[in-house]
Each structure stands twice: as C-alpha cells, then as structure tokens.
Write an enzyme that holds these catalytic residues in place. Structure first.
Site, PDB file in Angstrom:
ATOM      1  N   GLU A 168       0.824  -1.214   0.000  1.00  0.00           N
ATOM      2  CA  GLU A 168       0.000   0.000   0.000  1.00  0.00           C
ATOM      3  C   GLU A 168       0.859   1.266   0.000  1.00  0.00           C
ATOM      4  OE1 GLU A 168      -2.987  -0.217   3.076  1.00  0.00           O
ATOM      5  OE2 GLU A 168      -4.214  -1.510   1.831  1.00  0.00           O
ATOM      6  N   GLU A 327      -6.367  -7.960  -0.405  1.00  0.00           N
ATOM      7  CA  GLU A 327      -6.809  -7.936   0.995  1.00  0.00           C
ATOM      8  C   GLU A 327      -8.259  -7.515   1.083  1.00  0.00           C
ATOM      9  OE1 GLU A 327      -4.703  -5.220   3.510  1.00  0.00           O
ATOM     10  OE2 GLU A 327      -2.756  -5.756   2.697  1.00  0.00           O
TER      11      GLU A 327
END
Ligand code: GLA
Length: 697
Positions: A168, A327
């Site tokens: 991320e 995710e």
C-alpha cells in the site's frame, strides 16, 4: 516465462494455473500470513488449518524487514526458509514480499533524515510503519539491497509464484514535505517546464506576488498563512506520486532481473486523493497483475455498492483483465470509529462481488488474528476464538465456494450486449484538482458524484467500466463524466470526438472548468464542454447545506445550481424556483452523430432513476436483468462462449430472477426462475459445453 512486459495478458492466468494441484486453474484464496508474530510451534497448526480451509495462496514477509535484516547488511533468512519450505510441503503457494514496507528502527535511528516530514514541518518518528520518505537515498539504497537479497535467495523456491513489492504505497507517508522532497520537486518541475518562465505561467504566479526567479526559491506547498498556490499543490501531488513510483520501479526492476514470476503491489481503491496522492492509472502500467485492497466502510448503508465501484475501478486499472483482491476482511477492522463486525453471510457476498467484477481470487488481511500490536482487534481468517466460530466456518465455506467457481478464472466481465456498454470517466488529475481548496462549495465532491452515478447504474443492473478521458472510448455506447472539474485539451478533444462520431455523453456540473494547469477555461461554463452540450452557463449558484431546489422533472437538485441558458440543447428539466429559476438543470444536445447531456445539479437517487432510462434508451443500453429487485446485484463474466452470472442478494427479501443455468455453488439446474433468498448468492453457468482452456506454461 518472464513478465517484463507490463500487465502481460497471462500474468493472472500464470498465477491461477499454479494454484491447483494438477495445473488446472484455481481462484486464489488465502491472505497475508505473518508467522513471525507467532512461535514456530504454531506454524504446523497454521498449515493444517490452511489446508482444511482450502487456502492456496498466502502473502509472506510484508512487514518482516526488522527480522530479516537485524543490522545493516546482516541478513537472517533461516525462519523464512523454514516457513516457505513448510508451505511448499503443504501445497500452499506464496506471494513473496520484498519486505520494504516498513524500515526497522535501527535504520530510522541511523538515518533520521530518511523520515518523512509533514506540511507543518514536523518530522515523523518511527514506531508505527512505513516511516520513510520516498526521496530518501538511504531508504532507496537499503530497500534495493534487501530486495536483491530476497529475490536472489527465493527466485527458484518452488512455493513462490508471484512477488509483492512493498505494501500500500503512500498509505501513511504521503505526501512528504522534507528538504529531500523539496529537491526532488524542483528537479521534477525543471523536467516538466524546462524554464522558470513556463513554470510561472503554469502556476499563475502574477497573482499574489508569487513570481519565481530561480528554481532554488521553489518549495513544496508547506503550510502557509492561507491557500498555497493551487497549481503548486497539484504539481506536488503529481510529483509525489511519481517519486513513490520510482521506489516501486527500482525494486520491481531488481526482482525482474532475477525472476520471471509476476510482480505487483497492492493498491488502495479510491483512497488516492490530493492528500494521499498515488495516481493508480500510471502505476497500473507498471504492474504485471493489478491487485487491490478493499475494506468496507461498516457504517455506510450502501457499502456493498461502494465495494462494487471499487472493484470496477480496479478492473479499469487492469484494462478489463482479471485482477487480484489482495486484501479484505473476514469481519471487523480496527481502524474505523466503530468497527462493526460482518453479519453472517456478508463476507461471502463481499468476496463474490469482487470475483463477479473481475477478481481471480479473494485474499484477506490476515490469516491469524494478531495477539499483540496495533491490529489485534482486526479480524483474521483464524479468529482469536479459534475454529468453533462463525468466522472460521464461513472461511471454510468461502474456500469451498471458490473451488466450485474455479472455471471462472481468466474470464472477463461483460454486459447485456456481450460487452460493457457504459464507462465512467475518472481521471486522477480531475479528482485531485477538484479537492483543492477555495472552490465554490465544499459539498461539490468528485468522489461523491462519481459514486452517485455508479450507484444509479448499479441500481439499474447495468455494468460500468471506469476509464480516463483520454482513453479510446469507441467501444462504449454511453460515457458519463461526473465532475471532471479539470480536463486536459486532449481529454476534452477525445470526449468531443466520441460524441460527434455517435457516442452518448453525460456531463455533470463543475466539469470542464479548468485546464491541466488549473486555469479557468474562459467564455462560458462548463468551459471545455459548453459547445458540445449546447449550453451557456454564466454563474454558479451552489446551494446551502442540505438545501434542495425543485426541478420541473427528476425531482429536486442538491449541492449545486447554475444561472444560464440552453443555446442548441433541448431542456429536459429546469430549475423551478429561486435565483436561477428558469435555468436549465438537465439538457440534451445533438452533436455530430451523437448526443451530449448536461446535468447542472446533483440529482438524488430517485432523480437519477428517472433520468437514466431516457439516456439508456437513446444509447441502446440495457440491463442484464430488467426490473432488478432493490439491493440485488447481477454481474456477468464470460469466456469463449460461456457466461457465468453472479447473483448476490444484499437485501432483506427473498427474490426470484428470470435466469437459467447450472448453479455452481450449491449445485443444481435452474430453469427460468432463480430463487435467491435474502442475503443469498448464486452463480449460474450458461448451458452448453465448457470450452477447453489453453494450457499455460
Ligand atoms: C491495509 C494493510 C494491512 C492491514 C490492513 C488492515 O490494507 O495493507 O497491512 O493494516 O490495512 O485493514
């Protein structure tokens, strides 16, 4: 096979083909596996339970830097060797991280200048994660060295099938206003503008005595007395994204020099605003496989539609090809104000929504819920309470469902006509620019308006793609431009040509206003699109908070209204009362072979539901299922003549849908009427033989 060409056609196929036992493709199922948080005795139980659930892919090592490199240049891979061997022995594949997401305390302690600095000049401390500045040469050197070690050591490990660079990007350290960033920004600007005169023109520095005479005078848009120059802010967002992308590219390059497995980094959906600037359209070009993380906003009553919009956007970045859900959560997260747990069945619906919209798998953060640390209240696949739990039973159930849907891998999302007919334009620059300060109304939000339009199509059961204004749009019957405040000359020309050659284009308020330097397009509003839309608007009349204006059709408008008139357009609705009474609110204009519609206010869900049938009839756009019941989602994937229709009931009522096929999750034939219980899911394969898949090497 090497994936040195980006977004290679077969990269997701390459992965799914390695997840089944005999090379037959499987949808990915698993999550982040952080065994270093647990004593080694736990690992045997982990893999035993992974097998029980049908886990076939885990991401390993994402936050392991401080264990893998206990001091500079000293590496300890023993535990990771053992973990990978154990996973391999149990047939579980690995998405191996290069572990650069979180530098260890020794690193930040030794190189304090590598830490990022806020707009107020406060240097971040370490002690959380992702504590580094993208411009830091020390960070880049250390990250490259670690990446080299990991790639060399594990390039031939039989468990590894893909690479997970960092994590991320930009989640916690973006943007950085340090001196390093200032230097990086200056050279980025020199590269963009060539001369200081060109920069002065682009930034409009005649305003407020901001003229620059030397590059050295230029700073990042640090906190100042009031609004910092908007073009400076916009360029800084562009620079910050590019600087971070350089980190990814350098690490991916090292991995690719050693290994042919696909490389990715996990994106964060719509979280890429001006204050967390990462331009995923540009980043996606550097991915072999696009992967995304998505977390439900628990308290949003239509969070399933936000999920759908994010999945569609991710598919846009992947250019329509299958992507990977890297995710999501089995239940509650730990970072929202109130972390609402998922209701029974909600996780299955969420996962299948992603798969329906192009994900070739569903992974979670994380395998085993942590015992310590900041995320100990975040759900995992294996909860604190163990296997006698709702979460575990549903994890096992999801594993079974994904196995029964294995044949879907590699298919693409389609619509009623055999392809997706509607595109929503979502340019990163337009979003960033719309989020700049000192605008007409704080309520005018590119993201909110984009979501409203996506929701309108969602409710109508019409699938939508996301595209950029400069993309080839010729394959779409209808294109929607929600609050494209900034549009480049190239984007405006492309949209204009799209209509004139027969396309249908809907443009909303506060679009086409500024060029790529954030300079107003003069003449009339909405600047770039006035002629195309056949309207001449002269003044914005934003509404007060919660105020609405009645319209002659489509209900009432909120947020925004405009004073002006139609030139060549037909007025479909006008404002009824107030200072702009009589001004157009919704218009339709013939231009070339196509039609262009202007919506000069924010329509409610009901208003949009009234407008959509008109524009869809004009553009010959149809839903997959007519008169779709409320809160029921129907999405189709197709490959070589076979269709899979995903039906997901988010509502409280049982429904019946006019569909036929072979139901793959519970098994059984459906003939003309699918009964879908409240909260239920079904996936129907169209009848007829399944075409054989090409072998993948
Ligand atoms: C992000 C991160 C994970 C974890 C989750 C929690 O997606 O990538 O490491 O922190 O959020 O929701």
């Amino acid at each position: 096979m090497h994936f040195n060409t980006n977004q290679n056609d077969n990269a997701m196929d390459y992965i799914t083909a390695r997840l089944g036992s005999e090379g037959s493709p499987m949808l990915a199922f698993g999550g982040d596996y952080n065994p270093e948080q647990w004593p080694e005795e736990t690992w045997d139980e982990d893999v035993r339970l992974m097998r029980e659930a049908g886990v076939n892919l885990v991401s390993v090592g994402i936050f392991s830097w401080s264990l893998l490199e206990p001091s500079e240049g000293v590496y300890e891979f023993g535990w990771l060797d053992r973990v990978l061997d154990l996973l391999h022995a149990n047939g579980i594949r690995v998405d191996l991280a290069n572990a650069t997401a979180s530098p260890p305390p020794w690193f930040s302690h030794k190189y304090p200048e590598s830490l990022p600095v806020t707009a107020d000049g406060v240097r971040h401390s370490y002690g959380s994660r992702q504590a580094f500045a993208a411009s830091s040469r020390d960070y880049r050197r250390a990250a490259a060295a670690l990446t080299e070690q990991i790639a060399l050591r594990y390039k031939d490990h039989p468990a590894v099938v893909m690479w997970h660079v960092h994590n991320e990007y930009g989640c916690h350290n973006q943007p950085d206003f340090s001196d390093g960033a200032a230097a990086g920004f200056r050279s980025w600007l020199e590269n963009r503008y060539g001369t200081i005169e060109a920069l002065n023109h682009a930034w409009g520095t005649a305003f407020w005595s901001q003229r620059y005479y030397a590059w050295a005078e230029i700073l990042p848009p640090r906190t100042s007395g009031t609004w910092v120059n908007p073009t400076q802010q916009l360029d800084f967002a562009r620079y910050s994204s590019d600087e971070l992308l350089e980190c990814y590219k350098a690490e991916a390059r090292i991995i690719r020099s050693h290994s042919g497995h696909p490389v990715t980094t996990n994106f964060m959906g719509f979280s890429m605003g001006l204050h967390q600037p990462v331009d995923y359209w540009r980043w996606a070009e550097q991915m072999d496989v696009v992967s995304n993380d998505h977390y439900l906003v628990a308290e949003d009553p239509r969070n399933f539609q936000e999920l759908a919009a994010t999945a569609d956007l991710t598919r846009g970045w992947a250019q329509g090809k299958p992507w990977l859900l890297m995710e999501h959560s089995t239940s509650a997260v730990n970072w929202q104000p109130r972390n609402i747990a998922k209701a029974p069945g909600e996780m299955l619906r969420n996962s299948l929504q992603h798969v329906a919209r192009g994900a070739d798998g569903a992974l979670f953060f994380q395998w085993r819920a942590s015992r310590a640390g900041a995320e100990k209240f975040h759900s995992g696949m294996l909860p604190h309470a163990g296997t006698e739990t709702k979460v575990w039973r549903e994890v096992v159930q999801l594993g079974q469902a994904l196995r029964s849907l294995a044949e879907v891998a590699g298919s693409v999302v389609t619509g009623a006509s055999g392809s997706i007919d509607v595109a929503i334009i979502h340019d990163t620059d337009a979003r960033w620019a719309s989020e700049l300060d000192s605008h007409p109304s704080v309520d005018a939000s590119n993201i909110a308006e984009t979501r409203r339009w996506h929701d309108a199509f969602y409710r109508a059961g019409i699938p939508t793609d996301f595209r950029q204004s400069t993309d080839d749009l010729s394959g779409y019957r209808l294109v929607v431009v929600p609050m494209q405040y900034l549009v480049t000359d190239a984007g405006a020309a492309n949209l204009d040509a799209y209509v004139r050659s027969g396309g249908h284009l809907v443009v909303t308020y506060f679009s086409g206003i500024a060029d790529e330097n954030d300079h107003i397009r003069l003449g009339s509003y909405p600047g770039a699109f006035s002629d195309l839309l056949g309207v001449r608007m002269e003044e914005f009349f934003p509404l007060r908070e919660a105020e609405t204006v009645p319209l002659s059709a489509f209900g009432a408008g909120s947020c925004w209204s405009e004073l002006g008139r139609a030139t060549t357009a037909e007025v479909l609705a006008q404002v009824e009362v107030g200072p702009v009474a009589g001004s157009p609110a919704v218009t339709r204009n013939h231009a070339g072979k196509g039609r262009a519609y202007y919506v000069a206010t924010s329509l409610s869900a009901d208003g949009l539901a009234g407008f959509l049938p008109i524009v869809c009839a004009d553009a010959a756009v149809a839903p997959l299922v007519p008169d779709l019941p409320a809160n029921v989602e129907v999405v189709r994937r197709s490959r070589e003549g076979t269709d899979w229709t995903f039906c997901i009931n988010h509502g409280m009522d049982d429904v019946r849908l006019p569909l036929s096929g072979v139901e793959l999750i519970s098994g059984g034939d459906v003939d003309g009427g699918l009964s879908l219980a409240a909260g239920g899911v079904a996936v129907l394969r169209s009848r007829g033989p399944l075409s054989p898949r090409q072998p993948i090497h």
